[in-house]
Design a protein around this motif. Structure first.
Motif, mmCIF file in Angstrom:
data_model
loop_
_atom_site.group_PDB
_atom_site.id
_atom_site.type_symbol
_atom_site.label_atom_id
_atom_site.label_comp_id
_atom_site.label_asym_id
_atom_site.label_seq_id
_atom_site.Cartn_x
_atom_site.Cartn_y
_atom_site.Cartn_z
ATOM 1 N N ASP A 1 34.140 49.820 51.691
ATOM 2 C CA ASP A 1 35.566 49.833 51.351
ATOM 3 C C ASP A 1 35.912 49.042 50.091
ATOM 4 N N ASP A 2 35.187 47.944 49.836
ATOM 5 C CA ASP A 2 35.535 47.096 48.683
ATOM 6 C C ASP A 2 34.606 47.357 47.486
ATOM 7 N N ILE A 3 34.138 48.574 47.367
ATOM 8 C CA ILE A 3 33.194 48.938 46.299
ATOM 9 C C ILE A 3 33.878 48.812 44.925
ATOM 10 N N SER A 4 33.123 48.307 43.951
ATOM 11 C CA SER A 4 33.683 48.195 42.593
ATOM 12 C C SER A 4 33.401 49.495 41.834
ATOM 13 N N ARG A 5 34.025 49.623 40.657
ATOM 14 C CA ARG A 5 33.863 50.871 39.898
ATOM 15 C C ARG A 5 32.411 51.050 39.450
ATOM 16 N N GLU A 6 31.790 49.959 39.046
ATOM 17 C CA GLU A 6 30.390 50.026 38.592
ATOM 18 C C GLU A 6 29.468 50.441 39.742
ATOM 19 N N GLU A 7 29.713 49.886 40.921
ATOM 20 C CA GLU A 7 28.906 50.245 42.101
ATOM 21 C C GLU A 7 29.151 51.706 42.492
ATOM 22 N N ALA A 8 30.396 52.165 42.309
ATOM 23 C CA ALA A 8 30.733 53.559 42.624
ATOM 24 C C ALA A 8 29.971 54.522 41.715
ATOM 25 N N VAL A 9 29.863 54.154 40.429
ATOM 26 C CA VAL A 9 29.091 54.978 39.472
ATOM 27 C C VAL A 9 27.632 55.036 39.914
ATOM 28 N N GLN A 10 27.091 53.866 40.280
ATOM 29 C CA GLN A 10 25.694 53.794 40.714
ATOM 30 C C GLN A 10 25.460 54.650 41.957
ATOM 31 N N LEU A 11 26.386 54.564 42.919
ATOM 32 C CA LEU A 11 26.254 55.342 44.154
ATOM 33 C C LEU A 11 26.332 56.845 43.866
ATOM 34 N N ALA A 12 27.291 57.238 43.018
ATOM 35 C CA ALA A 12 27.472 58.666 42.697
ATOM 36 C C ALA A 12 26.221 59.239 42.030
ATOM 37 N N LEU A 13 25.642 58.482 41.079
ATOM 38 C CA LEU A 13 24.434 58.954 40.389
ATOM 39 C C LEU A 13 23.249 59.026 41.344
#
Length: 249
Positions: free
Chosen positions: A181-193
């Motif tokens: 829930d508290d994911i940052s934008r950078e972590e979101a990019v990493q997860l999506a890739l």
């Protein structure tokens, strides 16, 4: 059994299904996948570009990501010619709202108005549904950052992380496991890739096969839509260990 009821969008089968609408959703399952992730400081959209031939001149503009207004963008999976019609409709609606009320259109209101158009194409004879699914990312003063997914039936829903297109079930289950829930934008990019690298049909991820866009608030508090350049995307893929750097390969 379905053959008698799938010739028109307007006929329900005895089980209460609209086969033409289901077939439209099936068409999207063959399209390049797109993933959207909502983070605490923005929304990340990543899409897979289908490069059908080496001779094809790659478009200078984006193929999967489209800006609708200053505060809303979308990722597309499905038939691009259908998507273009709906994107233009959405852009006009957003500008009409801004012209009438002197403020940006709330994200959900924009999504709902577009889905009303989609729904009309499932109810009247002689029309076929739009063979396209959207991931809408946006920000408004009422609800902050938002991510919506819509399909050819005209249904839409708010999501924390969503996937459309090819292998979307596998991508969705991976997102369910790894999303916080508290994911940052950078972590979101990493997860999506990471998710896209595991669910895409091609063996290796390169910047030519991907598009990445983000919506976030700039330091001045304005909503910013930013598409990642191929060079930055290549560096990101190496940084997150999704692909090897050219020197190592």
């Amino acid at each position: 059994m379905s053959r008698r009821y799938d010739s028109r969008t307007t006929i329900f089968s005895p089980e209460g299904r609209l086969y033409q609408v289901e077939y439209a959703m099936e068409a999207i399952g063959n399209a390049g996948s797109a993933i959207g992730i909502l983070s605490k400081d923005g929304v990340v959209l990543v899409g897979e570009k289908k490069v059908t031939s080496k001779l094809l001149q790659t478009s200078t503009s984006t193929e999967k990501m489209y800006k609708i207004d200053d505060h809303v963008a979308c990722a597309v999976a499905g038939i691009m010619s259908d998507a273009n019609i709906l994107i233009n409709t959405a852009r006009v609606q957003a500008q009409r709202y801004t012209f009438s009320y002197q403020e940006p259109m709330p994200v959900e209101q924009l999504v709902q108005s577009l889905c009303d158009t989609k729904q009309g194409y499932t109810q009247f004879g002689g029309l076929r549904p739009f063979g396209v699914s959207f991931l809408f990312a946006g920000w408004d003063k009422n609800y902050g950052f938002q991510l919506y997914m819509s399909d050819p039936s005209g249904n839409y829903g708010g999501w924390k992380a969503a996937a459309v297109g090819a292998n979307n079930q596998a991508a969705q289950s991976m997102l369910k496991q790894d999303y916080k829930d508290d994911i940052s934008r950078e972590e979101a990019v990493q997860l999506a890739l990471k998710v896209l690298s595991k669910t895409m049909d091609s063996t290796s991820l390169t910047s030519e096969k991907l598009e990445l866009a983000e919506i976030f608030l700039s330091s001045s508090g304005k909503v910013k839509y930013q598409v990642c350049t191929p060079d930055d995307l290549s560096k990101m893929l190496v940084k997150y260990g999704v692909t090897q750097s050219p020197a190592e390969a």
